[in-house]
Motif scaffolding. Structure first.
Motif, short mmCIF file in Angstrom:
data_model
loop_
_atom_site.label_atom_id
_atom_site.label_comp_id
_atom_site.label_asym_id
_atom_site.label_seq_id
_atom_site.Cartn_x
_atom_site.Cartn_y
_atom_site.Cartn_z
N THR A 1 0.49 -6.11 -4.81
CA THR A 1 0.03 -6.48 -3.48
C THR A 1 0.24 -7.96 -3.22
O THR A 1 0.74 -8.36 -2.15
CB THR A 1 -1.46 -6.14 -3.32
OG1 THR A 1 -1.66 -4.74 -3.51
CG2 THR A 1 -1.97 -6.53 -1.93
N GLN B 1 0.83 -1.21 0.00
CA GLN B 1 0.00 0.00 0.00
C GLN B 1 0.87 1.26 0.00
O GLN B 1 0.53 2.25 -0.66
CB GLN B 1 -0.94 -0.01 1.21
CG GLN B 1 -1.96 -1.13 1.18
CD GLN B 1 -2.70 -1.20 -0.15
OE1 GLN B 1 -3.34 -0.24 -0.58
NE2 GLN B 1 -2.62 -2.36 -0.81
N ASN C 1 -1.74 -3.10 -9.63
CA ASN C 1 -1.70 -2.89 -8.18
C ASN C 1 -1.99 -4.18 -7.42
O ASN C 1 -1.38 -4.46 -6.39
CB ASN C 1 -2.70 -1.82 -7.78
CG ASN C 1 -2.26 -0.43 -8.23
OD1 ASN C 1 -1.10 -0.21 -8.56
ND2 ASN C 1 -3.19 0.51 -8.26
N ARG D 1 0.28 3.59 -3.15
CA ARG D 1 -0.39 4.86 -2.90
C ARG D 1 0.55 6.06 -2.85
O ARG D 1 0.18 7.17 -3.20
CB ARG D 1 -1.18 4.77 -1.59
CG ARG D 1 -2.29 3.74 -1.62
CD ARG D 1 -3.03 3.69 -0.30
NE ARG D 1 -4.04 2.63 -0.31
CZ ARG D 1 -5.27 2.75 -0.83
NH1 ARG D 1 -5.63 3.91 -1.37
NH2 ARG D 1 -6.12 1.74 -0.78
N PHE D 2 1.78 5.84 -2.40
CA PHE D 2 2.70 6.96 -2.24
C PHE D 2 3.87 6.92 -3.22
O PHE D 2 4.64 7.88 -3.29
CB PHE D 2 3.22 7.02 -0.80
CG PHE D 2 2.14 7.20 0.22
CD1 PHE D 2 1.59 8.45 0.46
CD2 PHE D 2 1.65 6.11 0.93
CE1 PHE D 2 0.58 8.61 1.40
CE2 PHE D 2 0.63 6.26 1.87
CZ PHE D 2 0.09 7.53 2.10
#
Length: 421
Positions: A311, A147, A307, A151-152
């Motif tokens: 993950t 994540q 993504n 996300r970053f």
């Protein structure tokens, strides 16, 4: 002739041309398979050939220096010692295939060993529930990594380097002021890692099952290709391959049974490697992993949920790292401040690369972890028999790792030039 007829004829001609090209590229029969393998090697696709040759050279050199190296007792112990770090490497294969890296697997494994020991010994929990909790903790760590990465946009190198430092501290905190917790020798967990070996007759059953499974999956794959009007590996090649596995593995089992045999812990490792290999080569998830590692933007445009793939590989990588830490603690019958430290992290990464998984992503297999860790453990065992200290082991392993990366780089250039040709 109508436009529809013209389009149909053009399509049929294109399909026929594609099938002809496919037949030219893919040869059938035993001789054709050998010729095709040589073509792939000349094209830069070396596969597992270098690491297998490396194992042969290592065996010859150390056996000539110490006659105990290839003894059944030493080989049986070598296989068992290779499992904890090999399990960690198995998870790293998935991460590296996507072109990412996890530098924290050693710390995660050490933390999982501490969690197992605290829950089992100090809290009185069932050992198998303690193991499940430790592996679940590893999975949560991988989920957090993914994540942060998604996300970053923080590079995986930085994320996992931070994890390496952070979880070393958490491990020390979990262990408490004593810094070490011993696991009961009579527990099932310790017996599994130290004393449980497969009965001889069952070992041969496993060998037959592996050979039959290899033939069956190959035959089904060839049948699907023939139904699609594509060339396929002949039944003779499939049979020859299965017979070779049957004879080769049968000989290994016979030789190891002269000692204590094959440990159940090593069987678990091999089974997980086979399952991961199936997932990578026979499922849509596995194809997506290779696609993301090959070209992430092309994979995204092809409709792959990039993504979700990231993950899954991070979670799988840290989960297997946690499992490796549990097995390391069981093997030692203790969890302490040095668990997961030292050269565990570097050996896990080195094993994957030495086994043939590319640092650049998109190329490798589950068997990279299995063969790579056998190379590292063979070097360690051989030098131990020669009464040489760790300085030589680190040096030799480093040289082998450098040679593996150089070979990978040369192979990539060869494939690139072959593709342009």
């Amino acid at each position: 002739m109508t436009d529809t007829d013209t389009d149909t004829g053009t399509t049929a001609a294109a399909v026929a041309t594609d099938l002809q090209d496919e037949r030219l590229r893919r040869r059938t029969g035993v001789k054709g398979a050998l010729a095709g393998g040589l073509d792939r090697i000349r094209g830069g696709d070396l596969g597992l050939v270098p690491v297998i040759l490396g194992l042969v050279v290592i065996a010859i050199v150390f056996q000539s220096l110490n006659q105990n190296f290839l003894s059944s007792a030493n080989l049986g112990n070598l296989l068992m010692e290779s499992v904890p770090v090999g399990m960690i490497s198995l998870g790293l294969v998935c991460v590296l295939l996507t072109g990412q890296i996890d530098l924290s697997v050693g710390s995660v494994s050490g933390l999982s060993s501490a969690i197992t020991a605290v829950l089992f010994v100090n809290q009185g929990m069932s050992p198998w529930l303690a193991v499940a909790a430790a592996v679940a903790g590893g999975a949560i760590i991988g989920l957090v990594y993914s994540q942060v990465f998604i996300r970053f946009g923080v590079p995986s190198f930085v994320i996992t380097l931070a994890g390496l430092l952070a979880f070393m501290g958490v491990q020390l905190k979990v262990l408490g002021k004593d810094g070490s917790i011993n696991l009961p020798f009579d527990s099932g967990l310790v017996r599994f890692a130290q004393l449980d070996f497969v009965p001889g007759w069952l070992s041969y059953v496993f060998v037959v099952a592996i050979a039959a499974g290899l033939f069956g999956t190959g035959w089904l794959g060839a049948r699907e290709r023939r139904l699609a009007k594509l060339s396929a590996t002949s039944t003779a090649v499939l049979a020859a391959r299965s017979v070779a596995v049957l004879v080769g593995f049968g000989a290994v089992v016979w030789y190891l049974d002269r000692g204590r045999g094959i440990g159940w812990m090593f069987v678990l490792f091999v089974v997980l490697a086979l399952l991961l290999n199936y997932a990578l080569t026979r499922t849509g998830w596995g194809k997506s992993v290779y696609a993301v590692g090959g070209n992430v933007e092309a994979a995204r445009r092809a409709g792959i949920n990039v993504n979700a793939i990231y993950t899954s590989v991070f979670v799988l990588g840290t989960s297997l790292a946690a499992a490796g830490g549990v097995l390391a603690a069981a093997r030692l019958a203790a969890a302490n401040q040095s668990s997961g430290g030292g050269d565990v992290n570097l050996n896990a990464i080195a094993a994957v690369v030495i086994g043939g998984t590319s640092l650049f992503g998109g190329r490798g297999s589950a068997f990279s972890a299995l063969l790579g860790i056998l190379v590292i453990q063979s070097i360690s065992s051989g030098l131990t028999l020669l009464n040489l200290d760790s300085a030589y082991r680190f040096t030799v392993t480093g040289v082998v790792l450098l040679l593996a990366v150089m070979l990978d780089s040369v192979a990539r250039k060869s494939r690139a030039s072959h593709g342009r040709a």
